[in-house]
Design a protein around this motif. Structure first.
Motif, PDB file in Angstrom:
ATOM      1  N   GLU A   4     -23.809 -41.645  11.774  1.00 15.39           N
ATOM      2  CA  GLU A   4     -22.426 -41.400  11.369  1.00 15.39           C
ATOM      3  C   GLU A   4     -21.506 -41.291  12.583  1.00 15.39           C
ATOM      4  OE1 GLU A   4     -22.358 -37.931   8.943  1.00 15.39           O
ATOM      5  OE2 GLU A   4     -23.697 -38.797   7.446  1.00 15.39           O
ATOM      6  N   ALA A   7     -20.407 -44.764  13.888  1.00  9.61           N
ATOM      7  CA  ALA A   7     -19.634 -45.623  12.997  1.00  9.61           C
ATOM      8  C   ALA A   7     -18.210 -45.806  13.511  1.00  9.61           C
ATOM      9  CB  ALA A   7     -19.607 -45.015  11.595  1.00  9.61           C
ATOM     10  N   ARG A  11     -15.001 -47.097   9.121  1.00 12.96           N
ATOM     11  CA  ARG A  11     -16.185 -46.703   8.344  1.00 12.96           C
ATOM     12  C   ARG A  11     -16.215 -45.192   8.120  1.00 12.96           C
ATOM     13  NH1 ARG A  11     -19.159 -47.680   4.236  1.00 12.96           N
ATOM     14  NH2 ARG A  11     -21.245 -46.886   4.459  1.00 12.96           N
ATOM     15  N   LYS A  12     -15.783 -44.420   9.118  1.00  7.93           N
ATOM     16  CA  LYS A  12     -15.727 -42.958   8.962  1.00  7.93           C
ATOM     17  C   LYS A  12     -14.763 -42.569   7.849  1.00  7.93           C
ATOM     18  CE  LYS A  12     -17.001 -41.746  13.692  1.00  7.93           C
ATOM     19  NZ  LYS A  12     -16.548 -41.185  14.972  1.00  7.93           N
ATOM     20  N   LYS A  13     -13.617 -43.278   7.760  1.00  8.13           N
ATOM     21  CA  LYS A  13     -12.662 -43.008   6.690  1.00  8.13           C
ATOM     22  C   LYS A  13     -13.263 -43.339   5.334  1.00  8.13           C
ATOM     23  CE  LYS A  13      -8.405 -43.663   9.312  1.00  8.13           C
ATOM     24  NZ  LYS A  13      -7.212 -44.503   9.504  1.00  8.13           N
ATOM     25  N   GLU A  14     -13.964 -44.471   5.251  1.00  9.02           N
ATOM     26  CA  GLU A  14     -14.619 -44.857   4.000  1.00  9.02           C
ATOM     27  C   GLU A  14     -15.654 -43.821   3.573  1.00  9.02           C
ATOM     28  OE1 GLU A  14     -16.337 -48.717   4.463  1.00  9.02           O
ATOM     29  OE2 GLU A  14     -14.401 -49.683   4.821  1.00  9.02           O
ATOM     30  N   ILE A  15     -16.449 -43.363   4.523  1.00 12.35           N
ATOM     31  CA  ILE A  15     -17.476 -42.360   4.224  1.00 12.35           C
ATOM     32  C   ILE A  15     -16.831 -41.074   3.712  1.00 12.35           C
ATOM     33  CG2 ILE A  15     -19.227 -40.855   5.265  1.00 12.35           C
ATOM     34  CD1 ILE A  15     -19.949 -43.237   7.119  1.00 12.35           C
ATOM     35  N   GLU A  16     -15.736 -40.653   4.348  1.00 15.31           N
ATOM     36  CA  GLU A  16     -15.038 -39.442   3.925  1.00 15.31           C
ATOM     37  C   GLU A  16     -14.459 -39.596   2.520  1.00 15.31           C
ATOM     38  OE1 GLU A  16     -13.940 -35.611   3.956  1.00 15.31           O
ATOM     39  OE2 GLU A  16     -15.199 -36.625   5.435  1.00 15.31           O
ATOM     40  N   ILE A  18     -15.641 -41.566   0.161  1.00 11.43           N
ATOM     41  CA  ILE A  18     -16.791 -41.556  -0.748  1.00 11.43           C
ATOM     42  C   ILE A  18     -17.243 -40.119  -1.005  1.00 11.43           C
ATOM     43  CG2 ILE A  18     -19.234 -42.176  -0.952  1.00 11.43           C
ATOM     44  CD1 ILE A  18     -18.489 -44.793   0.554  1.00 11.43           C
ATOM     45  N   ARG A  19     -17.289 -39.321   0.047  1.00 12.65           N
ATOM     46  CA  ARG A  19     -17.687 -37.911  -0.110  1.00 12.65           C
ATOM     47  C   ARG A  19     -16.706 -37.138  -0.985  1.00 12.65           C
ATOM     48  NH1 ARG A  19     -19.555 -36.701   6.040  1.00 12.65           N
ATOM     49  NH2 ARG A  19     -21.651 -37.546   5.832  1.00 12.65           N
TER      50      ARG A  19
END
Length: 79
Positions: A4, A7, A11-16, A18-19
């Motif tokens: 993570e 990334a 990608r970090k924004k996308e992961i956040e 999604i969370r």
């Protein structure tokens, strides 16, 4: 270093995102139950509650009733 951490910023924004969606889905994912005015909340004194019953003791004992206030989310149980 974790994957993570390596990334990209996108990608970090996308992961956040999604969370956050998963968190909201867990929080609001409970089925909408019908409300009743049969019980009075001891905390806010309103009569908007949901309830369900479950047999928690032996068969010759009464069922346990679990009640949740829709307004303040206070919950209690009784037999």
């Amino acid at each position: 270093m974790r994957t993570e951490d390596m990334a990209s910023d996108e990608r970090k924004k996308e992961i956040e995102e999604i969370r956050m969606r998963a968190l909201l889905k867990c929080k609001d994912g409970q089925e909408l139950k019908g409300t009743t005015d049969q019980f009075v909340c001891g905390k806010c004194r309103k009569r908007e509650c949901t309830y369900y019953q479950m047999q928690t003791r032996s068969a010759d004992e009464p069922m346990t009733t679990y009640v949740t206030c829709v307004s303040c989310n206070h919950h209690w149980m009784f037999c």
